[in-house]
Motif scaffolding. Structure first.
Motif: not given
Length: 249
Positions: A64, A156-158, A160-162, A164-165
């Motif tokens: 990522y 964190y951007p990776y 947090s999104e991953r 959560t999904a």
């Protein structure tokens, strides 16, 4: 670096207990060395018909970051960013390993891209290591600070999104982290802090070589009780099965 995450590819329908177990290999560790611990746990849980998914957050997180646009500051960095796709392709081919110079150049340039992309985050990053300039993985207070401020972590951007999904897609009952190296500690605690804050009903567990070494020290006093529900020293098969209410014989 040929492996991919096993999430959505492994596991079987839950016959005992409710929900899914998610086991995570966190950043940063050498992406060419798959961790045997969570593979063993996965096999044990599947044998007892418990759905268990694996997430290689280490490999996914590194890839990522390498896909994010960089700002070259010199000719070496410019070359490193320009050749990311080429170098990733090279380290996935056995032929590259027959040419030591080609292999070294690919790894050095990938490390350069990661290092320069992390300058503004207070961390030094490579394919095999993660060091923070202000936070030490040897200090429990620093680990708790990483958990309290997960958005400050470079990954964190990776994650947090991953995460959560994943948690929106299916019902996850237990999330276990395989923490083996100091280079994984700060990122692991950032992920734990994110999960504790945003998904408080999920049970969080941590095991692995580093956790085991901490817990087996004389006079061990758990400083992470409010963050991690369960810490496991040594093999975790029996513990996880017992936590799910299953006979762990």
């Amino acid at each position: 670096m040929t492996r991919t995450s096993n999430f959505n590819q492994t596991g079987c329908c839950t016959a005992n207990g409710e929900g899914t177990v998610l086991l995570i290999h966190p950043p940063v560790a050498k992406p060419c060395e798959p961790p045997p611990g969570i593979a063993s746990l996965h096999g044990s849980l599947n044998r007892h018909l418990v759905r268990c998914d694996l997430l290689d957050a280490n490999l996914e997180g590194l890839l990522y970051l390498l896909k994010q646009p960089g700002k070259p500051s010199d000719r070496w960095t410019e070359r490193a960013f320009r050749n990311i796709s080429r170098n990733l392709s090279a380290v996935r081919k056995p032929l590259t390993y027959r040419n030591l110079d080609r292999y070294k150049r690919a790894v050095v340039d990938l490390n350069r891209a990661l290092e320069m992309s992390s300058q503004s985050t207070g961390a030094r990053l490579s394919l095999a290591n993660y060091q923070h300039l202000k936070l030490s993985p040897l200090e429990s207070s620093n680990l708790l600070r990483a958990a309290e401020n997960p958005a400050e972590n470079q990954f964190y951007p990776y994650f947090s999104e991953r995460l959560t999904a994943i948690l929106r897609e299916r019902k996850v009952r237990i999330i276990g982290f395989s923490l083996n190296f100091l280079s994984q500690a700060l990122c692991t605690f950032a992920m734990l802090g994110f999960l504790r804050r945003n998904f408080p009903n999920v049970t969080l567990a941590a095991g692995g070589g580093l956790i085991t070494s901490w817990m087996r020290r004389p006079g061990w006093a758990n400083p992470f009780a409010g963050l991690i529900d369960h810490q496991v020293a040594g093999p975790g098969e029996t513990f996880l099965l017992s936590l799910l209410g299953l006979n762990a014989d």
